[in-house]
Write a protein that holds these residues in place. Structure first.
Motif, PDB file in Angstrom:
ATOM      1  N   ALA A 186       7.500 -31.316  23.999  1.00 30.58           N
ATOM      2  CA  ALA A 186       8.771 -32.046  24.063  1.00 30.58           C
ATOM      3  C   ALA A 186       9.674 -31.492  25.147  1.00 30.58           C
ATOM      4  O   ALA A 186      10.258 -30.448  24.943  1.00 30.58           O
ATOM      5  N   PRO A 187       9.883 -32.356  26.145  1.00 28.12           N
ATOM      6  CA  PRO A 187       8.789 -32.750  27.029  1.00 28.12           C
ATOM      7  C   PRO A 187       8.637 -31.665  28.069  1.00 28.12           C
ATOM      8  O   PRO A 187       9.508 -30.791  28.153  1.00 28.12           O
ATOM      9  N   LYS A 188       7.726 -31.603  28.904  1.00 27.31           N
ATOM     10  CA  LYS A 188       6.536 -32.369  28.956  1.00 27.31           C
ATOM     11  C   LYS A 188       5.428 -31.648  28.204  1.00 27.31           C
ATOM     12  O   LYS A 188       5.598 -30.485  27.821  1.00 27.31           O
ATOM     13  N   ALA A 189       4.312 -32.301  28.008  1.00 25.30           N
ATOM     14  CA  ALA A 189       3.223 -31.722  27.231  1.00 25.30           C
ATOM     15  C   ALA A 189       2.663 -30.483  27.906  1.00 25.30           C
ATOM     16  O   ALA A 189       2.405 -30.477  29.112  1.00 25.30           O
ATOM     17  N   THR A 190       2.489 -29.426  27.132  1.00 26.93           N
ATOM     18  CA  THR A 190       1.816 -28.229  27.634  1.00 26.93           C
ATOM     19  C   THR A 190       0.395 -28.137  27.092  1.00 26.93           C
ATOM     20  O   THR A 190      -0.344 -27.224  27.435  1.00 26.93           O
ATOM     21  N   VAL A 191       0.035 -29.105  26.246  1.00 33.88           N
ATOM     22  CA  VAL A 191      -1.333 -29.172  25.729  1.00 33.88           C
ATOM     23  C   VAL A 191      -1.568 -30.602  25.231  1.00 33.88           C
ATOM     24  O   VAL A 191      -0.659 -31.234  24.712  1.00 33.88           O
ATOM     25  N   PHE A 192      -2.767 -31.103  25.436  1.00 32.58           N
ATOM     26  CA  PHE A 192      -3.156 -32.411  24.922  1.00 32.58           C
ATOM     27  C   PHE A 192      -3.998 -32.209  23.662  1.00 32.58           C
ATOM     28  O   PHE A 192      -4.739 -31.234  23.558  1.00 32.58           O
ATOM     29  N   MET A 193      -3.904 -33.154  22.710  1.00 34.52           N
ATOM     30  CA  MET A 193      -4.717 -33.033  21.497  1.00 34.52           C
ATOM     31  C   MET A 193      -6.166 -33.404  21.752  1.00 34.52           C
ATOM     32  O   MET A 193      -7.056 -32.935  21.055  1.00 34.52           O
ATOM     33  N   GLY A 194      -6.423 -34.255  22.747  1.00 35.67           N
ATOM     34  CA  GLY A 194      -7.781 -34.682  23.053  1.00 35.67           C
ATOM     35  C   GLY A 194      -8.345 -35.611  21.992  1.00 35.67           C
ATOM     36  O   GLY A 194      -7.701 -35.913  20.979  1.00 35.67           O
ATOM     37  N   ASP A 195      -9.578 -36.056  22.221  1.00 39.62           N
ATOM     38  CA  ASP A 195     -10.258 -36.898  21.234  1.00 39.62           C
ATOM     39  C   ASP A 195     -10.449 -36.147  19.923  1.00 39.62           C
ATOM     40  O   ASP A 195     -10.531 -36.755  18.852  1.00 39.62           O
ATOM     41  N   THR A 196     -10.500 -34.816  20.019  1.00 46.98           N
ATOM     42  CA  THR A 196     -10.622 -33.988  18.818  1.00 46.98           C
ATOM     43  C   THR A 196      -9.530 -34.328  17.817  1.00 46.98           C
ATOM     44  O   THR A 196      -9.785 -34.518  16.620  1.00 46.98           O
ATOM     45  N   GLY A 197      -8.298 -34.419  18.294  1.00 48.41           N
ATOM     46  CA  GLY A 197      -7.180 -34.713  17.416  1.00 48.41           C
ATOM     47  C   GLY A 197      -7.016 -36.182  17.117  1.00 48.41           C
ATOM     48  O   GLY A 197      -6.762 -36.564  15.964  1.00 48.41           O
ATOM     49  N   SER A 198      -7.175 -37.036  18.132  1.00 51.74           N
ATOM     50  CA  SER A 198      -6.885 -38.458  17.938  1.00 51.74           C
ATOM     51  C   SER A 198      -7.850 -39.127  16.965  1.00 51.74           C
ATOM     52  O   SER A 198      -7.433 -39.906  16.100  1.00 51.74           O
ATOM     53  N   MET A 199      -9.144 -38.829  17.072  1.00 57.56           N
ATOM     54  CA  MET A 199     -10.105 -39.435  16.153  1.00 57.56           C
ATOM     55  C   MET A 199      -9.892 -38.929  14.724  1.00 57.56           C
ATOM     56  O   MET A 199      -9.993 -39.696  13.754  1.00 57.56           O
ATOM     57  N   ALA A 200      -9.567 -37.651  14.590  1.00 57.69           N
ATOM     58  CA  ALA A 200      -9.333 -37.085  13.264  1.00 57.69           C
ATOM     59  C   ALA A 200      -8.096 -37.701  12.620  1.00 57.69           C
ATOM     60  O   ALA A 200      -8.076 -37.979  11.412  1.00 57.69           O
ATOM     61  N   LEU A 201      -7.053 -37.930  13.411  1.00 56.12           N
ATOM     62  CA  LEU A 201      -5.831 -38.531  12.871  1.00 56.12           C
ATOM     63  C   LEU A 201      -6.084 -39.969  12.420  1.00 56.12           C
ATOM     64  O   LEU A 201      -5.559 -40.411  11.401  1.00 56.12           O
ATOM     65  N   GLY A 202      -6.887 -40.705  13.193  1.00 53.04           N
ATOM     66  CA  GLY A 202      -7.237 -42.062  12.781  1.00 53.04           C
ATOM     67  C   GLY A 202      -7.981 -42.058  11.457  1.00 53.04           C
ATOM     68  O   GLY A 202      -7.727 -42.898  10.580  1.00 53.04           O
ATOM     69  N   ALA A 203      -8.886 -41.095  11.300  1.00 53.61           N
ATOM     70  CA  ALA A 203      -9.646 -40.984  10.053  1.00 53.61           C
ATOM     71  C   ALA A 203      -8.738 -40.626   8.882  1.00 53.61           C
ATOM     72  O   ALA A 203      -8.867 -41.186   7.777  1.00 53.61           O
ATOM     73  N   MET A 204      -7.805 -39.701   9.105  1.00 53.53           N
ATOM     74  CA  MET A 204      -6.892 -39.295   8.035  1.00 53.53           C
ATOM     75  C   MET A 204      -6.015 -40.456   7.595  1.00 53.53           C
ATOM     76  O   MET A 204      -5.856 -40.715   6.381  1.00 53.53           O
ATOM     77  N   ALA A 205      -5.446 -41.178   8.555  1.00 53.56           N
ATOM     78  CA  ALA A 205      -4.576 -42.305   8.213  1.00 53.56           C
ATOM     79  C   ALA A 205      -5.346 -43.396   7.479  1.00 53.56           C
ATOM     80  O   ALA A 205      -4.920 -43.873   6.423  1.00 53.56           O
ATOM     81  N   ALA A 206      -6.490 -43.791   8.029  1.00 56.01           N
ATOM     82  CA  ALA A 206      -7.289 -44.840   7.388  1.00 56.01           C
ATOM     83  C   ALA A 206      -7.719 -44.419   5.997  1.00 56.01           C
ATOM     84  O   ALA A 206      -7.638 -45.201   5.034  1.00 56.01           O
ATOM     85  N   GLY A 207      -8.183 -43.178   5.858  1.00 56.88           N
ATOM     86  CA  GLY A 207      -8.649 -42.692   4.567  1.00 56.88           C
ATOM     87  C   GLY A 207      -7.570 -42.692   3.507  1.00 56.88           C
ATOM     88  O   GLY A 207      -7.792 -43.129   2.370  1.00 56.88           O
ATOM     89  N   LEU A 208      -6.379 -42.218   3.862  1.00 57.03           N
ATOM     90  CA  LEU A 208      -5.295 -42.175   2.880  1.00 57.03           C
ATOM     91  C   LEU A 208      -4.854 -43.575   2.467  1.00 57.03           C
ATOM     92  O   LEU A 208      -4.607 -43.834   1.286  1.00 57.03           O
ATOM     93  N   PHE A 209      -4.747 -44.482   3.421  1.00 57.51           N
ATOM     94  CA  PHE A 209      -4.340 -45.842   3.069  1.00 57.51           C
ATOM     95  C   PHE A 209      -5.387 -46.518   2.188  1.00 57.51           C
ATOM     96  O   PHE A 209      -5.046 -47.263   1.269  1.00 57.51           O
ATOM     97  N   ILE A 210      -6.660 -46.253   2.470  1.00 54.32           N
ATOM     98  CA  ILE A 210      -7.724 -46.824   1.637  1.00 54.32           C
ATOM     99  C   ILE A 210      -7.673 -46.238   0.226  1.00 54.32           C
ATOM    100  O   ILE A 210      -7.624 -46.967  -0.773  1.00 54.32           O
ATOM    101  N   LEU A 211      -7.671 -44.931   0.129  1.00 60.18           N
ATOM    102  CA  LEU A 211      -7.770 -44.256  -1.161  1.00 60.18           C
ATOM    103  C   LEU A 211      -6.524 -44.442  -2.024  1.00 60.18           C
ATOM    104  O   LEU A 211      -6.615 -44.409  -3.266  1.00 60.18           O
TER     105      LEU A 211
END
Length: 289
Positions: A186-211
């Motif tokens: 904030a700002p600017k980024a000193t580190v990116f989350m990468g696909d490591t973080g983005s795919m995991a966050l998508g899984a967490m959000a989808a999983g919680l809404f489903i369950l």
């Protein structure tokens, strides 16, 4: 809320440590040349920060004693490992092929869906539930991945998306970890989350809404990721048919960047839209889950 605070503090420490480690190893993300020219200056920024904040979230979640959705974390871990493999392949300039990632996503999502269908039913037909859950998880993981492209955007949007379930240790740990990650962006980024973080966050959000029985509300709450992935689909389809583009660049956040919005404005306004969608969904379903 102690889980959230613990996750935030641990994430703040681990992400900072990760930045130092990546810098000492001379490892940084290579920004693609066909993106916005203003992003070229970000080349060399440490990436794969998802490793650090997801570790913080997992530790805080375990410290809290977990919850009834511990099985969801296997999906989150699996998607994180897939994203990590893609991030590492990118550092070697040999990115994984889209179909390779999709095959793994389908397998992991299907395993989760079979387990989730034993926990909750949306239709009278378990097979249909499994199919729906699989599609929702795959769609969310890729939509969140497309949303990650502006400093702090996906982390901020994801924290708001998870707020309806802040009473659950899973959501508390993830939100806290995202806050610790955002401290360094904030700002600017000193580190990116990468696909490591983005795919995991998508899984967490989808999983919680489903369950939690709120799957049908996910497109409204996660409106920004939905629009991001739709913008890519529309852009590619229209270009293949006409040779012209509808957006200046896709995903959608790049279109607004090239329209003159600074990154901070893109993030702020996308978070406002997400907050409105989340508030509307909560009011319609009668309160937080």
């Amino acid at each position: 809320m102690s889980t959230l605070v613990a996750a935030a503090l641990l994430s703040w420490f681990l992400v900072g440590l990760w930045i130092t480690l990546m810098q000492s190893l001379g490892l940084g993300k290579q920004v693609r040349a066909d993106g916005p020219q203003s992003h070229l200056a970000k080349s060399g920024t440490p990436s794969m920060g998802g490793v650090a904040f997801l570790l913080a979230a997992a530790v805080a979640y375990g410290w809290a004693g977990g919850d009834q959705w511990a099985g969801l974390w296997l999906l989150v871990l699996g998607m994180a490992l897939l994203g990590l493999a893609d991030d590492l392949a990118g550092l070697l300039r040999r990115p994984l092929k889209a179909r390779e990632k999709l095959v793994v996503q389908v397998l992991m999502s299907l395993i989760f869906a079979i387990w989730a269908a034993r926990q909750i039913q949306y239709t009278p037909y378990p097979v249909l539930d499994v199919l729906l859950f699989t599609l929702v998880v795959i769609a969310a993981c890729n939509a969140f991945n497309f949303t990650d492209g502006v400093d702090g955007l996906l982390a901020s949007v994801s924290a708001v998306i998870l707020l309806p379930f802040v009473g659950l240790p899973s959501a508390q740990a993830t939100i806290g970890a995202l806050l610790g990650f955002l401290w360094h962006n904030a700002p600017k980024a000193t580190v990116f989350m990468g696909d490591t973080g983005s795919m995991a966050l998508g899984a967490m959000a989808a999983g919680l809404f489903i369950l939690e029985g709120k799957m049908w509300w996910l497109p409204l709450v996660a409106l920004i990721p939905v629009l991001e992935v739709l913008s890519v689909f529309i852009q590619v389809t229209y270009f293949r048919r006409t040779g012209r583009r509808i957006f200046k660049m896709s995903p959608l956040h790049h279109h607004f960047e090239l329209s003159g919005w600074p990154e901070s404005k893109v993030v702020f306004r996308f978070v406002v839209v997400t907050a409105l969608g989340t508030a509307l969904a909560i009011s319609l379903w009668g309160g937080p889950g």
